[in-house]
Design a protein around this motif. Structure first.
Motif, PDB file in Angstrom:
ATOM      1  N   UNK A 118       0.855  -1.177   0.000  1.00 55.39           N
ATOM      2  CA  UNK A 118       0.000   0.000   0.000  1.00 55.39           C
ATOM      3  C   UNK A 118       0.893   1.229   0.000  1.00 55.39           C
ATOM      4  N   UNK A 119       0.444   2.288  -0.642  1.00 53.69           N
ATOM      5  CA  UNK A 119       1.152   3.572  -0.601  1.00 53.69           C
ATOM      6  C   UNK A 119       0.318   4.507   0.256  1.00 53.69           C
ATOM      7  N   UNK A 120       0.906   5.005   1.338  1.00 54.15           N
ATOM      8  CA  UNK A 120       0.135   5.712   2.347  1.00 54.15           C
ATOM      9  C   UNK A 120       0.765   7.072   2.656  1.00 54.15           C
ATOM     10  N   UNK A 121      -0.097   8.080   2.821  1.00 50.41           N
ATOM     11  CA  UNK A 121       0.343   9.413   3.230  1.00 50.41           C
ATOM     12  C   UNK A 121      -0.551   9.866   4.378  1.00 50.41           C
ATOM     13  N   UNK A 122       0.066  10.251   5.481  1.00 46.33           N
ATOM     14  CA  UNK A 122      -0.678  10.649   6.678  1.00 46.33           C
ATOM     15  C   UNK A 122      -0.448  12.129   6.954  1.00 46.33           C
ATOM     16  N   UNK A 123      -1.530  12.867   7.072  1.00 45.78           N
ATOM     17  CA  UNK A 123      -1.507  14.288   7.441  1.00 45.78           C
ATOM     18  C   UNK A 123      -1.937  14.375   8.902  1.00 45.78           C
ATOM     19  N   UNK A 124      -0.989  14.650   9.790  1.00 45.95           N
ATOM     20  CA  UNK A 124      -1.252  14.571  11.219  1.00 45.95           C
ATOM     21  C   UNK A 124      -2.136  15.714  11.710  1.00 45.95           C
ATOM     22  N   UNK A 125      -3.068  15.358  12.598  1.00 43.82           N
ATOM     23  CA  UNK A 125      -3.937  16.346  13.211  1.00 43.82           C
ATOM     24  C   UNK A 125      -3.237  17.101  14.318  1.00 43.82           C
ATOM     25  N   UNK A 126      -3.753  18.280  14.619  1.00 43.28           N
ATOM     26  CA  UNK A 126      -3.121  19.152  15.607  1.00 43.28           C
ATOM     27  C   UNK A 126      -3.592  18.896  17.027  1.00 43.28           C
ATOM     28  N   UNK A 127      -4.791  18.333  17.184  1.00 47.77           N
ATOM     29  CA  UNK A 127      -5.343  18.103  18.521  1.00 47.77           C
ATOM     30  C   UNK A 127      -5.586  16.630  18.810  1.00 47.77           C
ATOM     31  N   UNK A 128      -6.046  15.900  17.809  1.00 48.91           N
ATOM     32  CA  UNK A 128      -6.330  14.468  17.973  1.00 48.91           C
ATOM     33  C   UNK A 128      -5.536  13.677  16.930  1.00 48.91           C
ATOM     34  N   UNK A 129      -4.213  13.684  17.008  1.00 49.31           N
ATOM     35  CA  UNK A 129      -3.435  12.989  15.974  1.00 49.31           C
ATOM     36  C   UNK A 129      -3.684  11.488  15.940  1.00 49.31           C
ATOM     37  N   UNK A 130      -4.209  10.938  17.022  1.00 50.71           N
ATOM     38  CA  UNK A 130      -4.481   9.497  17.078  1.00 50.71           C
ATOM     39  C   UNK A 130      -5.850   9.146  16.488  1.00 50.71           C
ATOM     40  N   UNK A 131      -6.609  10.141  16.086  1.00 52.19           N
ATOM     41  CA  UNK A 131      -7.923   9.922  15.461  1.00 52.19           C
ATOM     42  C   UNK A 131      -7.758  10.120  13.951  1.00 52.19           C
ATOM     43  N   UNK A 132      -8.200   9.145  13.161  1.00 52.34           N
ATOM     44  CA  UNK A 132      -7.932   9.149  11.726  1.00 52.34           C
ATOM     45  C   UNK A 132      -9.224   9.117  10.920  1.00 52.34           C
ATOM     46  N   UNK A 175      -3.192  21.754   2.191  1.00 52.25           N
ATOM     47  CA  UNK A 175      -2.970  23.191   2.327  1.00 52.25           C
ATOM     48  C   UNK A 175      -3.658  23.757   3.566  1.00 52.25           C
ATOM     49  N   UNK A 176      -4.278  22.890   4.367  1.00 52.40           N
ATOM     50  CA  UNK A 176      -4.995  23.312   5.564  1.00 52.40           C
ATOM     51  C   UNK A 176      -4.590  22.416   6.732  1.00 52.40           C
ATOM     52  N   UNK A 177      -4.857  22.882   7.941  1.00 48.53           N
ATOM     53  CA  UNK A 177      -4.609  22.075   9.134  1.00 48.53           C
ATOM     54  C   UNK A 177      -5.943  21.650   9.738  1.00 48.53           C
ATOM     55  N   UNK A 178      -5.937  20.467  10.337  1.00 46.66           N
ATOM     56  CA  UNK A 178      -7.144  19.902  10.924  1.00 46.66           C
ATOM     57  C   UNK A 178      -6.809  19.320  12.287  1.00 46.66           C
ATOM     58  N   UNK A 179      -7.818  19.216  13.131  1.00 52.62           N
ATOM     59  CA  UNK A 179      -7.609  18.674  14.467  1.00 52.62           C
ATOM     60  C   UNK A 179      -7.269  17.191  14.449  1.00 52.62           C
ATOM     61  N   UNK A 180      -7.897  16.427  13.550  1.00 49.71           N
ATOM     62  CA  UNK A 180      -7.644  14.992  13.449  1.00 49.71           C
ATOM     63  C   UNK A 180      -6.815  14.681  12.215  1.00 49.71           C
ATOM     64  N   UNK A 181      -6.262  13.493  12.173  1.00 51.57           N
ATOM     65  CA  UNK A 181      -5.360  13.091  11.087  1.00 51.57           C
ATOM     66  C   UNK A 181      -6.152  12.576   9.888  1.00 51.57           C
ATOM     67  N   UNK A 182      -5.631  12.850   8.692  1.00 55.07           N
ATOM     68  CA  UNK A 182      -6.224  12.366   7.449  1.00 55.07           C
ATOM     69  C   UNK A 182      -5.221  11.439   6.777  1.00 55.07           C
ATOM     70  N   UNK A 183      -5.718  10.291   6.313  1.00 55.93           N
ATOM     71  CA  UNK A 183      -4.876   9.302   5.647  1.00 55.93           C
ATOM     72  C   UNK A 183      -5.340   9.154   4.198  1.00 55.93           C
ATOM     73  N   UNK A 184      -4.386   9.232   3.269  1.00 55.24           N
ATOM     74  CA  UNK A 184      -4.646   9.013   1.852  1.00 55.24           C
ATOM     75  C   UNK A 184      -3.889   7.741   1.453  1.00 55.24           C
ATOM     76  N   UNK A 185      -4.565   6.825   0.749  1.00 53.54           N
ATOM     77  CA  UNK A 185      -3.916   5.539   0.502  1.00 53.54           C
ATOM     78  C   UNK A 185      -4.291   4.969  -0.861  1.00 53.54           C
ATOM     79  N   UNK A 186      -3.306   4.334  -1.488  1.00 51.12           N
ATOM     80  CA  UNK A 186      -3.538   3.520  -2.671  1.00 51.12           C
ATOM     81  C   UNK A 186      -3.242   2.071  -2.309  1.00 51.12           C
ATOM     82  N   UNK A 187      -4.273   1.217  -2.331  1.00 46.93           N
ATOM     83  CA  UNK A 187      -4.094  -0.195  -1.999  1.00 46.93           C
ATOM     84  C   UNK A 187      -3.640  -0.970  -3.241  1.00 46.93           C
ATOM     85  N   UNK A 188      -2.983  -2.108  -3.015  1.00 48.03           N
ATOM     86  CA  UNK A 188      -2.802  -3.088  -4.090  1.00 48.03           C
ATOM     87  C   UNK A 188      -3.343  -4.433  -3.606  1.00 48.03           C
ATOM     88  N   UNK A 189      -3.432  -5.369  -4.539  1.00 47.23           N
ATOM     89  CA  UNK A 189      -3.955  -6.686  -4.207  1.00 47.23           C
ATOM     90  C   UNK A 189      -5.467  -6.749  -4.112  1.00 47.23           C
TER      91      UNK A 189
END
Length: 453
Positions: A118-132, A175-189
């Motif tokens: 998988x190809x994964x990119x994580x944009x970490x949140x500023x307040x709840x980084x453990x929430x995705x 280009x923006x900041x968010x309280x929680x983390x956002x994950x962008x992913x390309x799966x294979x298989x």
């Protein structure tokens, strides 16, 4: 940090009636989220789809050493693209491969032990980084034979469109900041058996991720159906609680969980975002896990109890899915670029952008919601206080048991963790609670999970 200036229509994402009871400030479109949706560009989606198509095939068993063709070249391109996006936002994305090895003994579709990335990119949140919140599509493609790893398999709509949507969402939201983390992913298989998404879901479970929502985008660009219908103003959101998860869960059945649950709440949320932020696009809530006899990358997450939905076009064209490129009796077969409507793909990507932004900016779902009111004219709900920096309060929702969307709500201020709905009989409705922050961002609705004793 994203500070949206007014109360989102998330507060009414489940409107069932214009006369919906509501206290607190009025809801309206948020201009910041609206601008993010506007920033999605069809030409960039097209450029990414064409790039992926030009790898000849992206079959999971295809070449991994070439820089010009095969799944290896495709995944390296995707990783480099996420890294370029990260450079544009000052390194805001954590980009990496997520690898597993699928053993031949696991499936007939893998003839020898095969690495799946998988190809994964994580944009970490500023307040709840453990929430995705997560958006993804599958990178691999196929033709008529699922084992044919060398023939040309463009996979333009299935699923270069979904991967391009995730890349475009990353371009806009990074280009923006968010309280929680956002994950962008390309799966294979995916075409060989959902192996990439299964590994991603296993990692999320093992590492204790708090996944607020998984948006699987698989085929978001076709508007011409096999039935001859051409339509670009509807889309489908598939959601369903897995029956095996409910078979011994008495409370879930009692409170309506056999017809509802976190994935259904997420589906309603996505539908509300579409109605609020994307013009001339009607959501169709499909109360199934996926299409008959078929599946997608939302399923391994749903299997593990995470809220997960499939976002996709309404009208599929089976001549353009899983087909060798050919012409027979005047009918053209194959998943080529010409079958993708990029203005439509832009609309569906916009739905994802609005959903990700609102989920990531808003507070977590209330925990430990309880309900009481048997043999009473009133219904009472209570819940644990939500820990969020600018929490404004909560929305208590209710609807008739046969209604697909929430019909009524009332607002209670922060500091209140119990509310009684007078003259609302518990037997006649389903109930839930959502958290709301001062800018109007709302969490998905939480169902009761226990009785007030």
């Amino acid at each position: 940090m994203l500070r949206l200036s007014s109360v989102l229509l998330v507060l009414s994402l489940v409107l069932g009636s214009p006369a919906m009871a509501q206290e607190g400030p009025p809801s309206e479109v948020d201009p910041a989220v609206q601008q993010m949706v506007h920033d999605v560009q069809a030409d960039r989606l097209e450029a990414d789809v064409r790039t992926l198509v030009n790898f000849h095939t992206r079959h999971t068993l295809s070449d991994t050493t070439s820089d010009e063709r095969g799944v290896g070249a495709a995944r390296r391109w995707l990783k480099a693209e996420f890294e370029r996006i990260s450079a544009d936002c000052g390194g805001c994305l954590e980009v990496h491969y997520q690898k597993t090895v699928v053993e031949a003994s696991e499936t007939e579709r893998i003839p020898s032990d095969t690495p799946v990335y998988n190809v994964m990119a994580i944009q970490r949140g500023t307040e709840h980084p453990e929430r995705y919140v997560l958006m993804g599509g599958h990178l691999d493609s196929r033709v008529s034979s699922v084992m044919d790893s060398t023939s040309r398999a463009p996979g333009a709509n299935d699923d270069a469109s979904g991967v391009a949507g995730a890349v475009e969402a990353a371009r806009v939201l990074s280009q923006h900041e968010f309280e929680s983390s956002i994950v962008y992913v390309g799966y294979t298989g995916e075409e060989q058996g959902l192996f990439g998404s299964t590994h991603a879901a296993e990692v999320a479970q093992e590492e204790g991720w708090h996944l607020a929502g998984v948006l699987n985008n698989d085929m978001i660009g076709n508007v011409e159906g096999i039935d001859g219908v051409v339509e670009n103003n509807t889309f489908r959101v598939f959601s369903q609680p897995r029956p095996e998860d409910l078979s011994e869960n008495w409370s879930a059945r009692f409170f309506g969980g056999e017809n509802d649950g976190p994935s259904r709440q997420l589906a309603r949320y996505v539908a509300g975002m579409a109605e609020t932020y994307v013009r001339n696009l009607e959501p169709m809530l499909i109360y199934r896990l996926d299409r008959f006899g078929r599946g997608g990358d939302q399923m391994p997450f749903a299997d593990r109890g995470f809220p997960a939905v499939r976002v996709m076009e309404t009208h599929e064209n089976y001549n353009r899915q899983h087909q060798d490129l050919r012409t027979e009796d005047g009918t053209e077969y194959g998943d080529v670029v010409e079958g993708v409507n990029f203005q439509y793909a832009k609309k569906l990507t916009g739905v994802n952008v609005a959903s990700l932004a609102s989920l990531a900016a808003g507070p977590p779902v209330p925990d430990s919601v309880r309900i009481g009111g048997a043999v009473s004219p009133n219904t009472t709900l209570d819940w644990e206080a939500v820990d969020h920096g600018d929490l404004a309060g909560y929305k208590v929702y209710w609807r008739r048991t046969a209604a697909p969307r929430w019909q009524h709500s009332t607002f209670v201020s922060a500091g209140t963790t119990e509310h009684t709905l007078e003259n609302v009989v518990i037997d006649n409705y389903l109930f839930g609670v959502a958290a709301v922050d001062e800018e109007g961002h709302e969490s998905p609705v939480a169902f009761p999970s226990a009785l007030i004793r």
